[in-house]
Structure formats: structure tokens, C-alpha cells
Design an enzyme around this catalytic site. Sequence first.
Site, PDB file in Angstrom:
ATOM      1  N   GLY A   1       0.693  -1.118  -0.045  1.00  0.00           N
ATOM      2  CA  GLY A   1      -0.104   0.151   0.058  1.00  0.00           C
ATOM      3  C   GLY A   1       0.907   1.318  -0.051  1.00  0.00           C
ATOM      4  N   ASN A   2      -0.048   2.291   0.262  1.00  0.00           N
ATOM      5  CA  ASN A   2       0.899   3.604   0.244  1.00  0.00           C
ATOM      6  C   ASN A   2       1.180   3.996  -1.047  1.00  0.00           C
ATOM      7  OD1 ASN A   2       3.428   5.967   0.985  1.00  0.00           O
ATOM      8  ND2 ASN A   2       1.374   6.331   1.483  1.00  0.00           N
TER       9      ASN A   2
ATOM     10  N   HIS B   1       2.388   4.623  -5.274  1.00  0.00           N
ATOM     11  CA  HIS B   1       2.770   5.570  -6.013  1.00  0.00           C
ATOM     12  C   HIS B   1       3.069   5.174  -7.402  1.00  0.00           C
ATOM     13  CE1 HIS B   1       6.488   3.082  -5.675  1.00  0.00           C
ATOM     14  NE2 HIS B   1       6.236   3.346  -4.215  1.00  0.00           N
TER      15      HIS B   1
ATOM     16  N   HIS C   1       4.206   1.804  -8.038  1.00  0.00           N
ATOM     17  CA  HIS C   1       3.464   0.493  -8.020  1.00  0.00           C
ATOM     18  C   HIS C   1       2.311   0.553  -9.309  1.00  0.00           C
ATOM     19  CE1 HIS C   1       4.038   1.242  -3.681  1.00  0.00           C
ATOM     20  NE2 HIS C   1       4.140   0.040  -3.602  1.00  0.00           N
TER      21      HIS C   1
HETATM   22  P1  AMP Z   1       6.074  -2.391  -1.510  1.00  0.00           P
HETATM   23  O1  AMP Z   1       4.470  -1.684  -1.477  1.00  0.00           O
HETATM   24  O2  AMP Z   1       7.093  -1.447  -1.174  1.00  0.00           O
HETATM   25  O3  AMP Z   1       5.974  -3.913  -0.930  1.00  0.00           O
HETATM   26  O4  AMP Z   1       6.377  -2.859  -3.218  1.00  0.00           O
HETATM   27  C1  AMP Z   1       5.518  -3.430  -3.873  1.00  0.00           C
HETATM   28  C2  AMP Z   1       6.104  -3.747  -5.211  1.00  0.00           C
HETATM   29  O5  AMP Z   1       6.171  -2.462  -5.942  1.00  0.00           O
HETATM   30  C3  AMP Z   1       7.471  -4.774  -5.154  1.00  0.00           C
HETATM   31  O6  AMP Z   1       7.434  -5.557  -6.226  1.00  0.00           O
HETATM   32  C4  AMP Z   1       8.342  -3.506  -5.126  1.00  0.00           C
HETATM   33  O7  AMP Z   1       9.661  -3.760  -6.043  1.00  0.00           O
HETATM   34  C5  AMP Z   1       7.722  -2.716  -6.281  1.00  0.00           C
HETATM   35  N1  AMP Z   1       8.071  -1.268  -6.307  1.00  0.00           N
HETATM   36  C6  AMP Z   1       8.044  -0.345  -5.282  1.00  0.00           C
HETATM   37  N2  AMP Z   1       8.681   0.731  -5.587  1.00  0.00           N
HETATM   38  C7  AMP Z   1       9.052   0.598  -7.217  1.00  0.00           C
HETATM   39  C8  AMP Z   1       9.567   1.671  -7.888  1.00  0.00           C
HETATM   40  N3  AMP Z   1       9.993   2.884  -7.482  1.00  0.00           N
HETATM   41  N4  AMP Z   1       9.669   1.020  -9.218  1.00  0.00           N
HETATM   42  C9  AMP Z   1       9.165  -0.079  -9.461  1.00  0.00           C
HETATM   43  N5  AMP Z   1       8.500  -1.011  -8.700  1.00  0.00           N
HETATM   44  C10 AMP Z   1       8.535  -0.503  -7.448  1.00  0.00           C
END
Ligand code: AMP
Length: 278
Positions: free
Chosen positions: A31-32, A34, A37
Site C-alpha cells: 500500500g501507500n 505511488h 506500483h
Molecule cells: P512495496 O509496497 O514497497 O512492498 O512494493 C510492492 C511492489 O512494488 C514490489 O514489487 C516493489 O519492488 C515494487 N516497487 C516499489 N517501488 C518501486 C519503484 N520505484 N519502481 C518499480 N517498482 C517498485
Amino acid sequence: MEVIKTKQSLQKAIDGHKAVGKKIAFIPTMGNLHNGHISLVLQGKKYAEITVVSIFINKKQFGVNEDFESYPRTIEEDIAKLKEAEVDILYLPTEVEVFSSEYELSLDIPSLTKVLCGITRPNFFGGVLSVVLKLFLQVRPDFAIFGKKDYQQLKVVTSLANSLDIGIKVIGSEIAREKNGLAMSSRNNYFTKDEKETLGFIYSTLCLIKEQIFKNKDITAAITEGKKQLLQHGITKLDYLEIRDRDDLSLKTTTASNGIIFFAGFYKNVRLIDNVEV
Ligand code: AMP
């Protein structure tokens, strides 16, 4: 967009789509949301007719002194962004749906998890593996999209899917960055606008190392120079700055071919990671 909170309702919805031959792409998140995602959602749409996003803050992948309690929770905004991206299903499980009340399951892929983030976050990949596997088995997607920003996680999850033969193809998606190069991250919300502007130095330092290697500078010298720059710009604790092989994550010290420059460090008590392919 259907918002689903239980595994039973999820199962029904997934069965319905599978019955008419639709392929499913799954994007797990905490979540949160951007644009990083959302870029994964767009990638998923290239592979499958149905996109399923999950939002679940997995406490098992946080260490005792890490930010589980304060991790940003913005569900209303997240739902609006996912609707705008035309996601089909948002899966919002509670802990009961994800953690079983039986004895704790422990999974590991030691050759990938004992380096990089696995050194300072010993619980992290165990937590990722058990929850991602559980979500995989609940969603039963054809494709799962993970960001290359968390490159080690992408390798670990790919290896999990491949070694268990569960019919899920894991796809890596490019890193989404701010204009100044800062990799998008939910943890960037801990910073002010000015701090985010300053943090462009992480990406520029990684690019500088890459450039020096292209100019035939010795890897160790390029990394040493990079470490100096990061510390000078305000990184207070550097967890790692290393070049590792993009397939097996082994350390590269003589040639950077097939390598990735990996960084993890703290800025104002917030741990950030980034990487650049050489
Ligand atoms: P998280 O919510 O941080 O657990 O991330 C969920 C998914 O989004 C994971 O597969 C991350 O690698 C991906 N993700 C987070 N930030 C980015 C980014 N800046 N660019 C590409 N994928 C991202």
C-alpha cells in the site's frame, strides 16, 4: 474494481475469471501506492486481462526495530489510484486470511538470502517468502509482477515460483524514478520536499560508478569513490554498496559484466535501497 477481503470471496472471483479463460496478473504491495506500483499494474495489463492488486502490510518482514507501526497507511487514496488504473480486483486481506494459526512456517533460499539485505534484515526474506507464497496460492495468478527496485526480492520470489512449479511466471518491472532520479518508494513519504530533492544524489552516485567502470576504472576504486560520495552527501549508515551478478547475486570484484550496482543505506534514520544495472 471489486474490493475483496476474504479468501473465500477471492476464490469465487478468481474461479469466475478462470472459467472463461481469462489470464490473471497479480501485483502484491504493502500500500501507500505511488507511480512505481502503478507502473507494475500497467505492466500486468500487458500480460493478462485481469489484474489483481493486494495490499497487505506484512509484519513478518519487519525487524523488531523497524517501522511496521509507523509504515504509511493510506487506503482511501490507494483505492482511488487503483480505480483510476482500472485494476479489476483489490485484495485486502486481514491477518487472519494470511497467517495461519498453526506452527510457524519457515521458508528459505539460502544462496540468495544470505547477502545484501539478508545480512542486516535477517527476518526479511523469510517473511516475504511465506506471505508471497500464501498470496500466490490464494490468488492463483498466471503472472506476478515485481519491481526491480527490490531486485533481490524479485530473484527470491522468482526462485520460489520456479522451484515449486506452481505455474506462475514472475515478471520483473523497471524502476520508476522521480525526475531527479530518486527511486520511488513509500518510505520517501518520511522526507520533506527538500530532502527528496537532495536524495537524487543516490542515483547520480550509482550512475557515476557505472560511468567510471565503463571508462575502465578498477571496480574497487569506483566503489570506494562511490562510498565516499554517499557518506559526504548525508548517508549515515551504509549497509552495502556492491556489484553483484544479476543472476546468482555473487559478488563481482574483477569484471562488472552482467552486474548490478546495489546500494542500501540510511538517510535521516530511513533505510533506502536502489540499484543500477551496469
Ligand atoms: P512495496 O509496497 O514497497 O512492498 O512494493 C510492492 C511492489 O512494488 C514490489 O514489487 C516493489 O519492488 C515494487 N516497487 C516499489 N517501488 C518501486 C519503484 N520505484 N519502481 C518499480 N517498482 C517498485
